[in-house]
Design a protein around this motif. Sequence first.
Motif, mmCIF file in Angstrom:
data_model
loop_
_atom_site.group_PDB
_atom_site.id
_atom_site.type_symbol
_atom_site.label_atom_id
_atom_site.label_comp_id
_atom_site.label_asym_id
_atom_site.label_seq_id
_atom_site.Cartn_x
_atom_site.Cartn_y
_atom_site.Cartn_z
ATOM 1 N N TYR A 1 45.684 1.315 32.618
ATOM 2 C CA TYR A 1 45.113 1.351 31.274
ATOM 3 C C TYR A 1 44.180 0.159 31.059
ATOM 4 C CZ TYR A 1 44.676 1.879 26.241
ATOM 5 O OH TYR A 1 44.169 2.037 24.978
ATOM 6 N N SER A 2 44.575 -1.009 31.557
ATOM 7 C CA SER A 2 43.712 -2.185 31.473
ATOM 8 C C SER A 2 42.389 -1.937 32.184
ATOM 9 C CB SER A 2 44.416 -3.402 32.090
ATOM 10 O OG SER A 2 43.538 -4.511 32.112
ATOM 11 N N LYS A 3 42.463 -1.361 33.353
ATOM 12 C CA LYS A 3 41.256 -1.050 34.110
ATOM 13 C C LYS A 3 40.333 -0.122 33.321
ATOM 14 C CE LYS A 3 39.616 1.306 38.314
ATOM 15 N NZ LYS A 3 38.715 2.178 37.532
ATOM 16 N N LEU A 4 40.903 0.919 32.715
ATOM 17 C CA LEU A 4 40.108 1.868 31.948
ATOM 18 C C LEU A 4 39.399 1.194 30.777
ATOM 19 C CD1 LEU A 4 42.550 4.926 31.857
ATOM 20 C CD2 LEU A 4 40.360 4.799 33.062
ATOM 21 N N ARG A 5 40.129 0.344 30.054
ATOM 22 C CA ARG A 5 39.522 -0.325 28.893
ATOM 23 C C ARG A 5 38.457 -1.323 29.320
ATOM 24 N NH1 ARG A 5 41.870 1.054 23.782
ATOM 25 N NH2 ARG A 5 39.912 0.125 23.082
ATOM 26 N N LEU A 6 38.720 -2.095 30.357
ATOM 27 C CA LEU A 6 37.748 -3.093 30.798
ATOM 28 C C LEU A 6 36.535 -2.441 31.456
ATOM 29 C CD1 LEU A 6 40.224 -5.792 32.130
ATOM 30 C CD2 LEU A 6 38.920 -5.844 29.983
ATOM 31 N N ASP A 7 36.747 -1.340 32.161
ATOM 32 C CA ASP A 7 35.615 -0.598 32.733
ATOM 33 C C ASP A 7 34.710 -0.065 31.627
ATOM 34 O OD1 ASP A 7 36.434 -1.012 35.320
ATOM 35 O OD2 ASP A 7 37.175 1.023 35.660
ATOM 36 N N GLU A 8 35.326 0.443 30.561
ATOM 37 C CA GLU A 8 34.519 0.988 29.455
ATOM 38 C C GLU A 8 33.788 -0.137 28.728
ATOM 39 O OE1 GLU A 8 33.030 4.189 27.063
ATOM 40 O OE2 GLU A 8 33.847 3.969 29.099
ATOM 41 N N TYR A 9 34.424 -1.287 28.613
ATOM 42 C CA TYR A 9 33.745 -2.456 28.042
ATOM 43 C C TYR A 9 32.486 -2.786 28.842
ATOM 44 C CZ TYR A 9 32.589 -7.367 27.458
ATOM 45 O OH TYR A 9 31.891 -8.537 27.287
ATOM 46 N N LEU A 10 32.625 -2.863 30.144
ATOM 47 C CA LEU A 10 31.482 -3.216 30.994
ATOM 48 C C LEU A 10 30.414 -2.129 30.973
ATOM 49 C CD1 LEU A 10 33.452 -4.729 34.006
ATOM 50 C CD2 LEU A 10 32.029 -5.985 32.364
ATOM 51 N N ARG A 11 30.839 -0.871 30.869
ATOM 52 C CA ARG A 11 29.880 0.241 30.845
ATOM 53 C C ARG A 11 29.060 0.248 29.561
ATOM 54 N NH1 ARG A 11 29.330 5.912 29.725
ATOM 55 N NH2 ARG A 11 31.222 5.995 28.464
ATOM 56 N N ARG A 12 29.683 -0.116 28.462
ATOM 57 C CA ARG A 12 29.017 -0.064 27.157
ATOM 58 C C ARG A 12 28.370 -1.389 26.750
ATOM 59 N NH1 ARG A 12 28.956 5.142 24.560
ATOM 60 N NH2 ARG A 12 30.919 6.229 25.037
ATOM 61 N N LYS A 13 28.733 -2.448 27.424
ATOM 62 C CA LYS A 13 28.377 -3.794 26.978
ATOM 63 C C LYS A 13 26.888 -3.968 26.700
ATOM 64 C CE LYS A 13 28.168 -8.535 28.712
ATOM 65 N NZ LYS A 13 28.452 -9.427 29.870
ATOM 66 N N ASP A 14 26.047 -3.696 27.665
ATOM 67 C CA ASP A 14 24.615 -3.963 27.503
ATOM 68 C C ASP A 14 24.012 -3.150 26.370
ATOM 69 O OD1 ASP A 14 24.740 -5.757 29.575
ATOM 70 O OD2 ASP A 14 23.900 -4.398 31.078
ATOM 71 N N ALA A 15 24.368 -1.873 26.287
ATOM 72 C CA ALA A 15 23.791 -1.008 25.259
ATOM 73 C C ALA A 15 24.232 -1.424 23.857
ATOM 74 C CB ALA A 15 24.184 0.444 25.526
ATOM 75 N N PHE A 16 25.514 -1.752 23.702
ATOM 76 C CA PHE A 16 26.011 -2.095 22.371
ATOM 77 C C PHE A 16 25.545 -3.477 21.916
ATOM 78 C CE2 PHE A 16 29.949 0.916 22.216
ATOM 79 C CZ PHE A 16 29.087 1.992 22.201
ATOM 80 N N LEU A 17 25.503 -4.429 22.833
ATOM 81 C CA LEU A 17 25.033 -5.754 22.462
ATOM 82 C C LEU A 17 23.540 -5.760 22.172
ATOM 83 C CD1 LEU A 17 27.014 -8.196 24.784
ATOM 84 C CD2 LEU A 17 27.433 -7.650 22.389
ATOM 85 N N ALA A 18 22.829 -4.776 22.720
ATOM 86 C CA ALA A 18 21.377 -4.695 22.501
ATOM 87 C C ALA A 18 21.023 -4.073 21.148
ATOM 88 C CB ALA A 18 20.722 -3.886 23.620
ATOM 89 N N LEU A 19 22.005 -3.461 20.481
ATOM 90 C CA LEU A 19 21.730 -2.879 19.165
ATOM 91 C C LEU A 19 21.308 -3.965 18.197
ATOM 92 C CD1 LEU A 19 24.815 -0.476 18.853
ATOM 93 C CD2 LEU A 19 22.432 0.198 19.274
ATOM 94 N N THR A 20 20.301 -3.669 17.388
ATOM 95 C CA THR A 20 19.775 -4.673 16.460
ATOM 96 C C THR A 20 19.921 -4.196 15.021
ATOM 97 O OG1 THR A 20 17.535 -3.753 16.652
ATOM 98 C CG2 THR A 20 18.125 -5.575 18.118
ATOM 99 N N LEU A 21 20.173 -5.137 14.141
ATOM 100 C CA LEU A 21 20.293 -4.815 12.718
ATOM 101 C C LEU A 21 18.934 -4.429 12.161
ATOM 102 C CD1 LEU A 21 22.604 -7.779 11.684
ATOM 103 C CD2 LEU A 21 23.244 -5.362 11.740
ATOM 104 N N PRO A 22 18.897 -3.452 11.248
ATOM 105 C CA PRO A 22 17.616 -3.056 10.651
ATOM 106 C C PRO A 22 17.030 -4.175 9.818
ATOM 107 C CG PRO A 22 19.452 -2.029 9.507
ATOM 108 C CD PRO A 22 20.041 -2.690 10.714
ATOM 109 N N GLN A 23 15.723 -4.230 9.784
ATOM 110 C CA GLN A 23 15.042 -5.276 9.029
ATOM 111 C C GLN A 23 15.045 -4.942 7.531
ATOM 112 O OE1 GLN A 23 13.958 -8.151 10.460
ATOM 113 N NE2 GLN A 23 14.981 -7.308 12.273
#
Length: 289
Positions: free
Chosen positions: A267-289
């Motif tokens: 279960y830890s592997k699944l959660r951490l894998d999903e974190y790494l898979r989504r990390k770049d896309a989610f952190l790249a989201l920007t707040l609207p101006q």
Amino acid sequence: MARRRSSSSTGRLRSGRLYFFTKQVADLSCMLDATTVCAMSICRESFWIQRRSGKRESTSMCPAKLIIKEMIKMHSIKPQDGAVTSPCLFRLMDKYLSIVPDKFEDEEKQQRYIKTVPSHDQLRKEVGDLKSALTCLEMPIVFCHNDNLLANIIFNEQKGKISFIDYEYAAFNYQAYDIGNHFCEFAGVEEVDYNLYPNKEFQMKWLQEFLTAQNEANSVEKKVTERDVESLYVIVNKFALASHMFWGIWALVQSHHSTIDFDFLEYSKLRLDEYLRRKDAFLALTLPQ
């Protein structure tokens, strides 16, 4: 939910004790003729309209809206005597990180640990990066359930009522974490499928409803704008990363200490894998101006 039972919890703050007592009574009533909700049903468009219950038209709202209403009710709990509250998220992550096992006595488990899970140093770096990315965002600190997986949400269709159960991890936390964690939990537990993570269309509709209902509950006469919804969408998905990291680290600790018959390491592997898979896309989201 047995998967999340452990000897170390976040603790129940005194301000929530009466809430927990009255909720337990309400939950017992709700559980009669009730079922847990599931991701496939809660995401269907039909669940956003009035439902038929038996032969008569039900006046109850759909499960998704009822979940929102119950979550807002919980978020409205105030700290005792107006005490200053701080979010539990990173404090607990640091605590769990400090007790992550260095190695397992079981050789098979040790090999899986080495091959499939990020190192302790990498996890600490990721937590530091998350802390920098998330703590600068403006987000209310509210009383959160913190573990709203769908198996912890009971739906009594006859009564048109939703109840949350299992408050072991309830504490003051970032509001966006409670929402993002709920979305992450659409994936399930026994058979995890992150394709069930709700898409943007569903989230925008859910968040629009959440903000509108929250304003009504707090007697705020302000129309929710598209910018409001988009801003919350961005923040919630960033905090969804924190959900994956939190439960991933937590599961590592449980894999070493828990006697429950559950593969916490997987279960830890699944959660951490999903974190790494989504990390770049989610952190790249920007707040609207």
